[in-house]
Every structure is written in C-alpha cells, then in structure tokens.
Write a protein that holds these residues in place. Structure first.
Motif, PDB file in Angstrom:
ATOM      1  N   LYS A  75       0.832  -1.207   0.000  1.00  0.00           N
ATOM      2  CA  LYS A  75       0.000   0.000   0.000  1.00  0.00           C
ATOM      3  C   LYS A  75       0.864   1.253   0.000  1.00  0.00           C
ATOM      4  CE  LYS A  75      -2.951  -1.068   3.372  1.00  0.00           C
ATOM      5  NZ  LYS A  75      -4.195  -1.133   4.185  1.00  0.00           N
ATOM      6  N   ARG A  98       2.081   1.675  -3.413  1.00  0.00           N
ATOM      7  CA  ARG A  98       0.996   1.583  -4.395  1.00  0.00           C
ATOM      8  C   ARG A  98       1.332   0.533  -5.444  1.00  0.00           C
ATOM      9  NH1 ARG A  98       0.480   7.356  -6.206  1.00  0.00           N
ATOM     10  NH2 ARG A  98       2.231   7.819  -4.871  1.00  0.00           N
ATOM     11  N   PRO A 121       1.017  -3.238  -7.155  1.00  0.00           N
ATOM     12  CA  PRO A 121       0.082  -4.352  -7.329  1.00  0.00           C
ATOM     13  C   PRO A 121       0.662  -5.619  -6.706  1.00  0.00           C
ATOM     14  CG  PRO A 121       1.189  -3.862  -9.382  1.00  0.00           C
ATOM     15  CD  PRO A 121       1.615  -2.810  -8.410  1.00  0.00           C
ATOM     16  N   GLN A 137      -9.330 -11.523  -1.267  1.00  0.00           N
ATOM     17  CA  GLN A 137      -9.897 -10.481  -2.125  1.00  0.00           C
ATOM     18  C   GLN A 137     -10.659  -9.430  -1.326  1.00  0.00           C
ATOM     19  OE1 GLN A 137     -12.279 -12.862  -4.712  1.00  0.00           O
ATOM     20  NE2 GLN A 137     -10.656 -13.087  -6.231  1.00  0.00           N
ATOM     21  N   GLN A 152      -4.056  -3.999  -3.846  1.00  0.00           N
ATOM     22  CA  GLN A 152      -4.377  -4.213  -5.262  1.00  0.00           C
ATOM     23  C   GLN A 152      -3.991  -5.618  -5.709  1.00  0.00           C
ATOM     24  OE1 GLN A 152      -2.782  -1.040  -7.854  1.00  0.00           O
ATOM     25  NE2 GLN A 152      -2.100  -0.103  -5.947  1.00  0.00           N
ATOM     26  N   LEU A 153      -4.872  -6.592  -5.478  1.00  0.00           N
ATOM     27  CA  LEU A 153      -4.609  -7.951  -5.957  1.00  0.00           C
ATOM     28  C   LEU A 153      -4.881  -7.995  -7.451  1.00  0.00           C
ATOM     29  CD1 LEU A 153      -6.246 -10.231  -3.237  1.00  0.00           C
ATOM     30  CD2 LEU A 153      -3.831  -9.860  -3.659  1.00  0.00           C
ATOM     31  N   ILE A 154      -3.833  -8.237  -8.238  1.00  0.00           N
ATOM     32  CA  ILE A 154      -4.012  -8.232  -9.694  1.00  0.00           C
ATOM     33  C   ILE A 154      -3.960  -9.630 -10.297  1.00  0.00           C
ATOM     34  CG2 ILE A 154      -3.178  -5.882  -9.979  1.00  0.00           C
ATOM     35  CD1 ILE A 154      -0.568  -7.278 -11.139  1.00  0.00           C
ATOM     36  N   ASP A 183     -11.248  -8.802 -12.448  1.00  0.00           N
ATOM     37  CA  ASP A 183      -9.894  -8.323 -12.716  1.00  0.00           C
ATOM     38  C   ASP A 183      -8.812  -9.200 -12.087  1.00  0.00           C
ATOM     39  OD1 ASP A 183      -9.551  -5.706 -10.209  1.00  0.00           O
ATOM     40  OD2 ASP A 183     -10.676  -7.570 -10.185  1.00  0.00           O
TER      41      ASP A 183
END
Length: 152
Positions: free
Chosen positions: A82, A85, A87, A109, A116-118, A142
C-alpha cells in the motif's frame, strides 16, 4: 537489456541488481521505505545506459497480512504494498485443497480492498483437486488465476 530490482524483507535475492531491503520498521517508517524504493529504481549500475526498463519485484515475507503482531498491518507485506501503491500477485499454496482454495482466495480479495490484488498463482495444485475445480465463483473480473502444476 533491462535489470530486475529485487526488493524484499530479508537478505536472500536473485537478480541483476543489488537487493534493497524495504522493511519499514528497520528503515524508520513509510517515507524512508518509499525513498529507499525510489532510490533503488533510479540508481544506474555498471553496463546500464539508464534507458533500460526496470522491473521491481518486491518479495514479501510470511503471509500477505502477517506483520509485527496479529492486531494490525504494521510490518506486513500488505502495508508495504500500500505504501508503494504496488500491485500484488498472490501465491496460494494449494496442496491438499480443492474448494477450500476458492474460499481462501475470496478471503484475500475482500479482507483489505486497498491492497491491489491483480493476479493469483495457485501453487502445488497437482492432484489436489484445485486443477479440476471452477474458480469462477471465487474471483473478481480483474483477478486471473494462474495454475502451476507442481508435483511438490
């Protein structure tokens, strides 16, 4: 030829550039951690022109949300992600699991939507049942589930 800037908690690493420790506790906090990260990305090393694309891979420690204590995110990989920032590619160890892997993924999730779980790598799915199950119910649009059919 670009380089990989490995960053992590701890002292083992692989890559063409030196590893940078991003432990917020050891560095003195958020700003120092962010500064160390950006400095590592900007540094030009021997045999580099400065035009190469740099990929920063930040390897976490323990579990994504595990840190100094069980009460907060302090010292966790999620906290660092975080701050940067960055992913997150989540790696779930799925041996001896089938549908429980989907429940575990769903928990990751929704636990902290600021992370940001990508993508998700499902590790050790060989003959566990995960390789045959439908992950559609567990994933957001996503999030891509990647299977690694490891017999280990």
């Amino acid at each position: 030829r670009g380089g990989t800037t490995p960053t992590k908690f701890g002292n083992s690493h692989k890559g063409s550039r030196p590893c940078v420790n991003l432990d917020g506790w050891l560095l003195g906090g958020k700003e120092q951690c962010i500064d160390a990260f950006h400095c590592a990305l900007r540094t030009k090393y021997d045999n580099e022109t400065g035009q190469e694309p740099i990929v920063a891979v930040v390897e976490g420690c323990m579990g994504l949300y595990d840190g100094r204590d069980g009460q907060s995110e302090v010292g966790s990989t999620a906290e660092i992600a975080k701050w940067l920032r960055a992913p997150v590619v989540l790696v779930l160890e799925c041996s001896a699991m089938a549908r429980s892997a989907a429940a575990q993924l769903r928990g990751f999730q929704v636990f902290d939507e600021d992370v940001q779980l990508i993508a998700t790598v499902l590790n050790k799915v060989y003959m566990s049942g995960v390789d045959r199950m439908d992950m559609e119910k567990a994933t957001r649009e996503d999030i891509d589930a990647l299977y690694t059919n490891s017999p280990h």
